[in-house]
Write a protein that holds these residues in place. Structure first.
Motif, short mmCIF file in Angstrom:
data_model
loop_
_atom_site.label_atom_id
_atom_site.label_comp_id
_atom_site.label_asym_id
_atom_site.label_seq_id
_atom_site.Cartn_x
_atom_site.Cartn_y
_atom_site.Cartn_z
N GLN A 17 -2.33 0.17 -3.81
CA GLN A 17 -3.52 1.04 -3.50
C GLN A 17 -4.65 0.63 -3.25
N SER A 18 -4.90 -0.34 -4.41
CA SER A 18 -6.37 -0.94 -4.15
C SER A 18 -6.60 -1.80 -3.10
N LEU A 19 -5.25 -2.67 -2.55
CA LEU A 19 -5.57 -3.52 -1.43
C LEU A 19 -5.43 -2.73 -0.27
N THR A 20 -4.76 -1.63 -0.13
CA THR A 20 -4.62 -0.76 0.90
C THR A 20 -6.12 -0.18 1.18
N PHE A 42 -9.81 3.98 12.50
CA PHE A 42 -8.84 2.71 12.57
C PHE A 42 -7.51 3.03 12.52
N ASP A 43 -6.69 2.34 12.87
CA ASP A 43 -5.00 2.42 13.15
C ASP A 43 -4.24 2.49 11.99
N ARG A 44 -3.51 3.50 11.45
CA ARG A 44 -2.61 3.48 10.60
C ARG A 44 -1.71 2.53 10.66
N ALA A 45 -1.21 2.43 11.83
CA ALA A 45 -0.11 1.35 11.85
C ALA A 45 -0.47 -0.13 11.64
N LEU A 46 -1.78 -0.45 11.96
CA LEU A 46 -2.28 -1.87 11.80
C LEU A 46 -2.35 -2.07 10.54
N ILE A 47 -2.92 -1.14 9.59
CA ILE A 47 -2.95 -1.51 8.30
C ILE A 47 -1.59 -1.55 7.52
N ILE A 48 -0.68 -0.76 7.99
CA ILE A 48 0.64 -0.88 7.45
C ILE A 48 1.20 -2.37 7.76
N ASP A 49 1.27 -2.57 9.05
CA ASP A 49 1.79 -4.01 9.62
C ASP A 49 1.10 -5.13 8.92
N ALA A 50 -0.27 -5.13 8.62
CA ALA A 50 -0.95 -6.22 8.10
C ALA A 50 -0.48 -6.31 6.77
N LEU A 51 -0.26 -5.21 6.00
CA LEU A 51 -0.17 -5.34 4.46
C LEU A 51 1.30 -5.66 4.27
N ALA A 56 3.54 -6.67 1.19
CA ALA A 56 3.58 -5.27 0.54
C ALA A 56 4.55 -4.61 0.89
N ASP A 57 5.33 -3.54 -0.11
CA ASP A 57 6.41 -2.73 0.41
C ASP A 57 5.71 -1.77 1.29
N SER A 58 6.49 -1.52 2.44
CA SER A 58 5.85 -0.51 3.28
C SER A 58 5.95 1.00 2.82
N LYS A 59 6.80 1.47 2.02
CA LYS A 59 7.00 2.69 1.57
C LYS A 59 5.84 3.04 0.50
N THR A 60 5.32 1.70 0.08
CA THR A 60 4.21 2.12 -1.17
C THR A 60 2.97 1.95 -0.36
N VAL A 61 2.84 1.31 0.51
CA VAL A 61 1.77 1.41 1.68
C VAL A 61 1.55 2.72 2.15
N LYS A 62 2.58 3.30 2.71
CA LYS A 62 2.46 4.63 3.38
C LYS A 62 2.32 5.89 2.49
N ASP A 63 2.80 5.52 1.34
CA ASP A 63 2.69 6.80 0.18
C ASP A 63 0.85 6.39 -0.05
N ALA A 64 0.57 5.20 -0.38
CA ALA A 64 -0.92 5.32 -0.35
C ALA A 64 -1.72 5.81 0.75
N LEU A 65 -1.48 5.55 1.88
CA LEU A 65 -2.08 6.06 3.06
C LEU A 65 -1.96 7.58 3.35
N ASP A 66 -0.88 7.94 2.84
CA ASP A 66 -0.60 9.28 3.13
C ASP A 66 -0.65 10.16 2.00
#
Length: 122
Positions: A17-20, A42-51, A56-66
């Motif tokens: 979450q901190s990194l996101t 800024f683009d949500r998809a770019l944040i997910i892809d970069a992490l 980073a685990d994509s589900k965890t990043v998406k949970d942080a963003l959403d």
């Protein structure tokens, strides 16, 4: 301090979450000469892809963003675009100044949807 007595619970972000949030901050606050809030979309998809690219685990990043970051008012979404949230406006000046000094070291997604060429690619 309130967090030491547990009289006032303080929310701590997980490492992902901190990194996101750090990547969102860098993506939304591109010009440190300007105020951090409201920043730029800024683009949500770019944040997910970069992490995900850095492990980073994509589900965890998406949970942080959403879920987590919006609940804390650190980001909000409008379609595929994300924005820095109202809590960013309330960040202490000491935090903002510290981030301003090390802004160029924040993790950030590529400027466009293009990924850098792979080593050895034509």
């Amino acid at each position: 301090m309130p967090e030491e007595t547990a009289a006032y619970p303080v929310r701590r972000l997980s490492p992902t979450q901190s990194l996101t949030f750090a990547m969102c901050l860098a993506a939304g606050w591109r010009d440190v000469r300007r105020p951090v809030y409201p920043g730029e979309p800024f683009d949500r998809a770019l944040i997910i892809d970069a992490l995900v690219d850095i492990g980073a685990d994509s589900k965890t990043v998406k949970d942080a963003l959403d879920t987590e970051l919006p609940l804390l008012l650190l980001v909000y979404s409008e379609g595929a675009k994300l924005h820095l949230g109202a809590a960013v406006a309330a960040l202490p000046d000491t935090f903002t100044e510290a981030v301003r000094r090390m802004h160029d070291h924040l993790p950030r997604p590529p400027e466009s949807g293009d990924h850098p060429p792979q080593e050895g690619a034509p």
